[in-house]
Write a protein that holds these residues in place. Structure first.
Motif, PDB file in Angstrom:
ATOM      1  N   ARG A   1      10.915   8.673  63.646  1.00  0.00           N
ATOM      2  CA  ARG A   1      11.955   9.632  63.238  1.00  0.00           C
ATOM      3  C   ARG A   1      11.321  10.715  62.363  1.00  0.00           C
ATOM      4  O   ARG A   1      10.509  10.414  61.490  1.00  0.00           O
TER       5      ARG A   1
ATOM      6  N   ILE B   1      31.762  -4.995  56.648  1.00  0.00           N
ATOM      7  CA  ILE B   1      31.613  -3.583  57.011  1.00  0.00           C
ATOM      8  C   ILE B   1      31.780  -3.370  58.527  1.00  0.00           C
ATOM      9  O   ILE B   1      32.187  -2.294  58.960  1.00  0.00           O
ATOM     10  N   LEU B   2      31.478  -4.387  59.318  1.00  0.00           N
ATOM     11  CA  LEU B   2      31.774  -4.337  60.755  1.00  0.00           C
ATOM     12  C   LEU B   2      32.669  -5.517  61.100  1.00  0.00           C
ATOM     13  O   LEU B   2      32.389  -6.646  60.706  1.00  0.00           O
TER      14      LEU B   2
ATOM     15  N   ARG C   1      18.668  -3.419  53.320  1.00  0.00           N
ATOM     16  CA  ARG C   1      19.568  -3.637  54.466  1.00  0.00           C
ATOM     17  C   ARG C   1      20.694  -2.602  54.521  1.00  0.00           C
ATOM     18  O   ARG C   1      21.221  -2.326  55.587  1.00  0.00           O
ATOM     19  N   TRP C   2      21.038  -2.057  53.368  1.00  0.00           N
ATOM     20  CA  TRP C   2      22.015  -0.956  53.389  1.00  0.00           C
ATOM     21  C   TRP C   2      21.394   0.260  54.075  1.00  0.00           C
ATOM     22  O   TRP C   2      22.055   0.973  54.817  1.00  0.00           O
ATOM     23  N   ARG C   3      20.116   0.485  53.791  1.00  0.00           N
ATOM     24  CA  ARG C   3      19.408   1.579  54.469  1.00  0.00           C
ATOM     25  C   ARG C   3      19.391   1.346  55.973  1.00  0.00           C
ATOM     26  O   ARG C   3      19.682   2.248  56.765  1.00  0.00           O
ATOM     27  N   LYS C   4      19.076   0.112  56.330  1.00  0.00           N
ATOM     28  CA  LYS C   4      19.004  -0.231  57.754  1.00  0.00           C
ATOM     29  C   LYS C   4      20.347   0.051  58.428  1.00  0.00           C
ATOM     30  O   LYS C   4      20.411   0.667  59.499  1.00  0.00           O
ATOM     31  N   PHE C   5      21.407  -0.416  57.792  1.00  0.00           N
ATOM     32  CA  PHE C   5      22.733  -0.262  58.379  1.00  0.00           C
ATOM     33  C   PHE C   5      23.128   1.219  58.460  1.00  0.00           C
ATOM     34  O   PHE C   5      23.501   1.711  59.532  1.00  0.00           O
TER      35      PHE C   5
ATOM     36  N   HIS D   1      21.366   4.267  57.594  1.00  0.00           N
ATOM     37  CA  HIS D   1      20.466   5.321  58.090  1.00  0.00           C
ATOM     38  C   HIS D   1      19.987   5.062  59.516  1.00  0.00           C
ATOM     39  O   HIS D   1      19.921   5.978  60.317  1.00  0.00           O
ATOM     40  N   ASP D   2      19.640   3.806  59.819  1.00  0.00           N
ATOM     41  CA  ASP D   2      19.100   3.535  61.162  1.00  0.00           C
ATOM     42  C   ASP D   2      20.209   3.361  62.201  1.00  0.00           C
ATOM     43  O   ASP D   2      20.022   3.712  63.359  1.00  0.00           O
ATOM     44  N   ASN D   3      21.331   2.772  61.765  1.00  0.00           N
ATOM     45  CA  ASN D   3      22.338   2.396  62.771  1.00  0.00           C
ATOM     46  C   ASN D   3      23.632   3.203  62.743  1.00  0.00           C
ATOM     47  O   ASN D   3      24.305   3.286  63.766  1.00  0.00           O
ATOM     48  N   MET D   4      24.009   3.764  61.611  1.00  0.00           N
ATOM     49  CA  MET D   4      25.285   4.497  61.570  1.00  0.00           C
ATOM     50  C   MET D   4      25.106   6.018  61.576  1.00  0.00           C
ATOM     51  O   MET D   4      25.926   6.732  62.146  1.00  0.00           O
TER      52      MET D   4
ATOM     53  N   TYR E   1      32.445   1.421  65.302  1.00  0.00           N
ATOM     54  CA  TYR E   1      31.635   1.015  64.151  1.00  0.00           C
ATOM     55  C   TYR E   1      31.855   1.977  62.981  1.00  0.00           C
ATOM     56  O   TYR E   1      31.945   1.557  61.832  1.00  0.00           O
TER      57      TYR E   1
ATOM     58  N   PHE F   1      33.287   1.188  59.296  1.00  0.00           N
ATOM     59  CA  PHE F   1      32.538   1.645  58.117  1.00  0.00           C
ATOM     60  C   PHE F   1      33.499   2.406  57.179  1.00  0.00           C
ATOM     61  O   PHE F   1      33.542   2.142  55.963  1.00  0.00           O
TER      62      PHE F   1
ATOM     63  N   GLU G   1      28.910   5.018  68.492  1.00  0.00           N
ATOM     64  CA  GLU G   1      29.964   4.018  68.675  1.00  0.00           C
ATOM     65  C   GLU G   1      31.077   4.271  67.642  1.00  0.00           C
ATOM     66  O   GLU G   1      30.957   3.855  66.486  1.00  0.00           O
TER      67      GLU G   1
ATOM     68  N   TYR H   1      23.473  -5.335  62.772  1.00  0.00           N
ATOM     69  CA  TYR H   1      23.114  -3.978  62.357  1.00  0.00           C
ATOM     70  C   TYR H   1      22.526  -3.891  60.949  1.00  0.00           C
ATOM     71  O   TYR H   1      22.234  -2.800  60.475  1.00  0.00           O
TER      72      TYR H   1
END
Lengths: 314, 192
Positions: free
Chosen positions: B75, A54-55, B113-117, B119-122, B130, B134, B127, A122
């Motif tokens: 948040r 994905i990245l 980890r999908w949530r992390k990627f 919701h938190d990071n994308m 990224y 995605f 950037e 990430y």
């Protein structure tokens, strides 16, 4: 206070031998948690770490070109390699839990963990970051001297003394303790700058972030402002205690109990896998080995074994 | 020559190696923890400069760390991500990003980890590279139609958590704010 006294206190803190029982139990549990982490990563290894992840590697490198320890830079960028590394993390974690060639296993685990983490930071959370720090110190720790395959093999060869009484250098245990305290210190310090924490509404908001929902909570708890405020202030107090009062022997177990209660509550309420359990097992390093032995004896007793009668024992 | 070597060997044996080890370890522990401390508490310019000077040591060995979860302000937005794939023939497909609160318990564990990627990071990423990666990934995952994907649109839907005086005792509102994170034109090489 004299310089001599300061040096003596420094030496006492870092270089007194420690009983290795708490460290060995910690190693076993850490290995199992690390194994669980690897298993949770495995189905998505290609999506997160593979060549078509994905990245892309190039995007990450453009953002920050600092050299990082990673086996992904040495070996071919392939799907097989992504699955292999995550599987290796699972196998090495189990080997660490079993205490097989413990220090070397810990070194390999640390390298593999770094490789995975550096390939895609990430998808990581604080638990992963903290796990990486633990893996670093486990390379130096004498954690495999008891309750391990290494101990069993050595015992077979030389008949070493009872594992309950094994001691070893304590500086890695101190480093792990200090690392945990730094975590709580930063967690506390970063919160106290937020007015929302002082007003006591922080927990009101976090309890309403839908993506963290885990198990249902008794309705009253987060439906009243006063309960949210009490929990917010308690969070601050417990985090503060976990890097201050924890060093005072008389308060230690109370602080640890509060910490366990806090992490179990978060585990129930919020879907943040691994992290809470990782923090709880770290508390083992603060427990007096004699107390832990008592618990061990209680747990490992044979409840259905009848005590020997005089005739039988004769 | 032999006498000199013997003398050196005697001298070598007389060194208190335990003391040397302690000295070395003491220096290393002070070095390590002072850098880690300054990395974690880098608000003072001196602390920042000190940690930054040893940045390579920290980053190379994976010693970088940050535990400022829910701080200083947690948040206060509920969000989800929606992805729209537009194919060459104009057909559109809406793809939902995993929403933890709508998944069964076991799936929540696997999908965290999908949530992390996402919701938190994308969802709030600044950037573009990224987000483009995605979008490429979404295109590859949905390249199963008669014509290939032409565009991928990543959207964030959000709603603020109402303040306590309005929110206590009330259900949370739906995510009605829409924000387009990126519309990406898919290139043939993205689908390889």
């Amino acid at each position: 206070m004299t310089l001599q006294a300061i040096l003596a206190a420094w030496n006492k803190f870092w270089f007194t031998d420690h009983n290795l029982f708490p460290l060995a139990i910690f190693r076993i549990l850490f290995g199992l948690i690390s194994f669980e982490t690897a298993i949770l990563l495995l189905p998505w290894a290609n999506d997160w770490f593979g060549p078509h992840a994905i990245l892309r590697v190039v995007s990450l490198a453009n953002q920050d070109a600092t050299t990082r320890l990673s086996l992904f830079t040495i070996f071919p960028d392939s799907e097989t390699w992504a699955y292999f590394l995550v599987s290796a993390m699972a196998v090495l974690s189990l080997a660490l839990a079993a205490g097989f060639k413990t220090r070397f296993t810990a070194l390999l685990l640390w390298i593999v963990m770094n490789s995975i983490h550096h390939r895609n930071p990430y998808v990581l959370n604080s638990g992963d970051t903290f796990m990486r720090q633990i893996a670093f110190w486990m390379m130096f720790a004498p954690s495999g001297r008891i309750l391990s395959v290494d101990y069993w093999q050595q015992k077979k060869e030389s008949g070493s003394k009872a594992w309950f009484d094994q001691t070893g250098p304590g500086w890695t245990i101190r480093a792990l303790q200090l690392q945990m305290c730094l975590l709580y210190m930063q967690a506390f310090w970063s919160k106290i700058w937020g007015p929302i924490w002082w007003s006591g509404t922080a927990v009101y908001y976090t309890a309403r972030i839908e993506e963290f929902y885990h198990f249902p909570v008794v309705p009253y708890v987060f439906d009243h402002l006063w309960t949210c405020q009490v929990i917010s202030f308690a969070t601050l107090f417990i985090e503060f205690s976990l890097f201050t009062f924890i060093w005072v022997k008389e308060f230690r177990y109370l602080v640890l109990l509060l910490g366990v209660a806090q992490h179990l509550s978060i585990e129930w309420m919020m879907n943040i896998p691994i992290f809470e359990w990782l923090m709880i097992i770290n508390y083992l390093l603060f427990i007096d080995s004699n107390d832990l032995k008592k618990v061990w004896s209680f747990v490992s007793r044979k409840p259905f074994q009848k005590p020997l009668t005089e005739t039988e024992s004769a | 020559m032999t006498t000199k070597l013997n003398r050196l060997a005697v001298h070598f044996n007389q060194i208190d190696w335990d003391r040397v080890r302690r000295l070395f370890l003491s220096f290393y522990l002070i070095f390590h923890f002072s850098i880690i401390y300054c990395w974690m508490f880098s608000s003072h310019p001196w602390a920042y400069s000190y940690a930054d000077y040893f940045r390579k040591y920290i980053v190379l060995l994976g010693l970088d760390q940050d535990y400022t979860v829910f701080a200083p302000t947690p948040r206060n937005q509920n969000i989800h991500i929606l992805m729209i794939v537009t194919y060459k023939d104009g057909t559109m497909r809406t793809v939902a990003y995993p929403r933890i609160d709508r998944l069964p318990q076991l799936d929540r564990l696997w999908s965290e980890r999908w949530r992390k990627f996402g919701h938190d990071n994308m969802a709030y990423s600044t950037e573009p590279a990224y987000l483009r990666d995605f979008a490429r990934y979404v295109a590859r995952q949905n390249n199963d139609y008669v014509t290939p994907p032409a565009f991928v649109t990543l959207s964030r839907y959000s709603v603020p958590v109402p303040p306590p005086e309005e929110g206590l005792g009330h259900p949370l509102p739906p995510h009605f704010h829409q924000y387009t994170l990126l519309t990406y034109e898919v290139l043939p090489e993205d689908l390889l």
